[in-house]
Design an enzyme around this catalytic site. Structure first.
Site, PDB file in Angstrom:
ATOM      1  N   ILE A  92       0.878  -1.126   0.090  1.00  0.00           N
ATOM      2  CA  ILE A  92      -0.054  -0.085  -0.078  1.00  0.00           C
ATOM      3  C   ILE A  92       0.763   1.141   0.017  1.00  0.00           C
ATOM      4  O   ILE A  92       0.445   2.420  -0.778  1.00  0.00           O
ATOM      5  CB  ILE A  92      -0.918  -0.052   1.171  1.00  0.00           C
ATOM      6  CG1 ILE A  92      -1.850  -1.048   0.924  1.00  0.00           C
ATOM      7  CG2 ILE A  92      -1.762   1.240   1.312  1.00  0.00           C
ATOM      8  CD1 ILE A  92      -1.681  -2.579   1.556  1.00  0.00           C
ATOM      9  N   ASP A  93       2.095   1.231   0.673  1.00  0.00           N
ATOM     10  CA  ASP A  93       2.786   2.386   0.764  1.00  0.00           C
ATOM     11  C   ASP A  93       3.369   2.755  -0.332  1.00  0.00           C
ATOM     12  O   ASP A  93       3.386   3.911  -1.133  1.00  0.00           O
ATOM     13  CB  ASP A  93       4.020   2.106   1.594  1.00  0.00           C
ATOM     14  CG  ASP A  93       4.666   3.215   2.647  1.00  0.00           C
ATOM     15  OD1 ASP A  93       3.782   4.431   2.492  1.00  0.00           O
ATOM     16  OD2 ASP A  93       5.199   3.257   3.288  1.00  0.00           O
TER      17      ASP A  93
END
Length: 667
Positions: free
Chosen positions: A385-386
């Protein structure tokens, strides 16, 4: 608010512009032909030592990297004889030191040399072999230097446990899951390749092997004691003549591992599951020339291996996507548009790297269309997700002047849909999975090597919030953003800072949360926001920079404390600049002066580690930190895996400098 005001002079503006121009030119020179950037990812010497263990265990004697890797181990030894977990750590690391010492013994170093004598004395003075982590004990067991009965058991049958069972493979974080299944393949067989007599570690058993303390300590918690007893039972089961599910479980583990090998030969894009997968398959009868094993071994060459005057380093991971999307962000902050060929090449690379196949994340989000980005060259099974949030934001910001806005629109839409589906129940985001926060996993004996959970964190959530806000998604209704901001407010520490799970540490967390709050439309004059800014100002060093030691993960008294670094100074400045409040100009200008003064040849130097892998602590342990319970220094460095990203020193200062130019231009 700060009472001091300051003026950014015309001379300083001129110097700021020159510094930005030099940093942009440095990026232009460092860009790869296909459009990406990547910096060397340095960690501790366990990576090189364990590779030497694997070469010995597998019987590989002619790898051309070998002598260079040995040279690296020798170079990285500290003056006191130990090896450290990160640059200038307060003490050596017992597990890394034992592994480096053992690797050098395998490589033929004289145990009576000054170097080896110092290392041995340090090991014995710090508790000896009984104090090392589980990973180290497993490697020693493979080499015949530690009994298998005294290592925690990971049975292949774990792959058969359903998702609703209290312990199953999906309870582990992605990195722990891949590593545990690989280890299960050989720990069930308990193989040993005995070291030759002249290379055995008798000297690390000064009272004799029969007097060594091999016992696993019994935990105090109820679940901990339960799993300790269960591990003792499993130790007996290994030698049981009747194992009805062992063959099926082993077959499923092999299939699980082979299906998840990446196209470059690695597993999960990181060294622990990768090296253990090779060992596991080898112990299950896969020959060294089998295509799967061969590809895994060859992958340790370029770009994973890096040679300089100090020897050959083996990276634990590679970071091309992360380095590229953050460089794109820095170029946008410094006013370079997609009309610049360098920027367009990076956009094209980022678009190509979007992952459109199903990965392990789908277990918790089964109806979601894939669309994330991974950190590494190849890691299709584990996008995060980062990276995805920063990729989406960087692409969207360059959209209007890009060569193909429609391609960006499609990638951004697909990426945001994937990110949204990975949201956890508390409204925030972890790195790889949703709702990966069941603390029971941390109670098993295997879990002492580092974090086994991937719960939501403030820094990852802040990146997602900033992407949502820039795109205008959900801001009219704001359910998603409102819940995420509420999570960020709950996570704020009493002093005003935020914990940085994927970067060191509270400076990192605070530096990312404040821009996200501004983007989400929060009142930047609110008390809690001002408290964060004041905390940042209070941690500024005399030289104008900011720094924070990796030890702040273990000792909360060290929050925001350490020698100044370019990356951490960039984070702090981005946090303060987000307030758009000229009450903090004195601190901002002092920080900018530090960056302008320390730039050299268009970039910055930074030997300090400001990143983490397998970061932070379990939920219960985070509570301990919040209550200011300092972990025992003798064990603290076993629980973190610290990283030095070679490009953090560059694009984070660039972001701060670019944002500062916009900030002062508004005066």
């Amino acid at each position: 608010m700060s009472e001091s005001k300051a003026i950014f002079t015309a001379e300083q503006v001129q110097q700021l512009n020159k510094t930005i121009e030099a940093s942009v030119n440095w990026l232009r020179h460092e860009q790869h032909e296909d459009g990406h950037w990547v910096g060397f990812l340095k960690t501790n010497s366990s990576i090189e030592a364990e590779w030497i263990f694997a070469m010995y265990f597998l019987g590989i004697e002619n790898d051309p990297k070998y002598d260079g890797v040995v040279k690296t181990l020798i170079h990285e030894q500290r003056e006191d004889g130990s090896w450290e977990a990160y640059k200038n750590a307060p003490t050596g690391n017992i597990s890394t030191t034992v592994e480096a010492y053992t690797a050098l013994r395998i490589a033929g170093q004289n145990p009576n040399s000054k170097r080896m004598t110092q290392a041995r004395e340090w090991i014995l003075a710090h508790g000896g072999l009984s104090k090392v982590r589980v990973f180290t004990k497993i490697w020693l067991a493979l080499l015949g230097e530690w009994p298998w009965d005294a290592t925690p058991n990971i049975p292949p049958e774990i792959i058969l446990l359903p998702k609703w069972f209290p312990i199953n493979i999906w309870k582990f974080a992605s990195w722990g899951r891949a590593t545990a299944i690989a280890i299960a393949l050989f720990s069930c067989k308990r193989p040993v390749k005995q070291l030759p007599p002249d290379k055995r570690l008798d000297e690390l058993f000064p009272e004799g092997r029969d007097k060594e303390n091999y016992a696993l300590p019994c935990p105090k918690s109820a679940w901990g004691r339960f799993f300790w007893i269960a591990d003792r039972v499993l130790q007996k089961y290994v030698n049981c003549p009747v194992q009805p599910l062992r063959d099926l479980a082993t077959k499923l583990c092999i299939e699980w591992i082979i299906r998840r090998q990446e196209s470059d030969g690695c597993w999960a894009g990181i060294q622990p599951p990768w090296l253990n997968a090779i060992i596991g398959l080898y112990c299950q009868g896969y020959a060294l020339d089998h295509p799967v094993v061969k590809a895994g071994l060859e992958a340790f060459n370029e770009p994973w291996a890096y040679t300089n005057e100090n020897g050959t380093y083996l990276q634990c991971c590679t970071s091309p996507v992360w380095d590229t999307v953050l460089s794109l962000q820095a170029l946008w902050d410094c006013d370079l548009s997609a009309r610049d060929a360098m920027v367009q090449k990076a956009i094209d690379y980022t678009l190509r790297e979007q992952i459109k196949v199903i990965g392990d994340w789908s277990i918790n989000a089964p109806v979601t269309t894939p669309g994330g980005w991974a950190f590494e060259y190849q890691n299709d099974n584990y996008p995060d997700i980062d990276d995805s949030a920063v990729a989406v934001l960087s692409l969207a910001r360059h959209r209007h002047e890009s060569a193909d806005p429609q391609a960006i629109d499609e990638a951004v839409q697909r990426g945001m849909n994937w990110i949204e589906a990975l949201r956890s129940d508390n409204g925030a985001w972890g790195a790889f999975d949703s709702n990966n926060d069941d603390d029971i996993v941390t109670q098993i004996p295997f879990s002492d090597f580092g974090e086994l959970l991937d719960p939501p964190s403030a820094d990852v959530t802040a990146h997602v919030v900033e992407a949502y806000a820039y795109l205008g998604r959900d801001l009219s209704n704001s359910t998603i953003v409102r819940r995420a901001v509420a999570y960020l407010r709950r996570e704020q520490e009493e002093e005003g800072c935020w914990f940085g799970r994927w970067g060191v540490n509270y400076v990192y967390g605070t530096g990312w949360v404040l821009p996200a709050l501004k983007a989400a439309g929060e009142d930047m004059q609110a008390e809690y926001v001002q408290r964060a800014a004041q905390w940042l100002c209070s941690k500024q060093n005399e030289d104008g920079g900011w720094g924070e030691t990796c030890a702040s993960y273990m000792n909360p008294a060290l929050r925001g404390t350490g020698v100044s670094t370019p990356s951490q100074t960039g984070w702090a400045l981005m946090g303060l600049l987000a307030l758009d409040d000229h009450s903090y100009d004195a601190a901002i200008i002092k920080g900018l002066d530090y960056l302008m003064r320390t730039q050299k040849d268009g970039t910055w130097e930074q030997p300090e580690y400001t990143g983490t892998g397998f970061p932070g602590y379990g939920i219960g342990e985070r509570t301990d930190l919040a209550n200011k319970k300092t972990l025992d220094q003798g064990q603290e460095l076993e629980r973190g895996f610290m990283l030095n990203y070679a490009m953090y020193r560059h694009y984070f200062p660039m972001m701060a400098l670019g944002r500062a130019r916009k900030y002062f231009n508004k005066q």
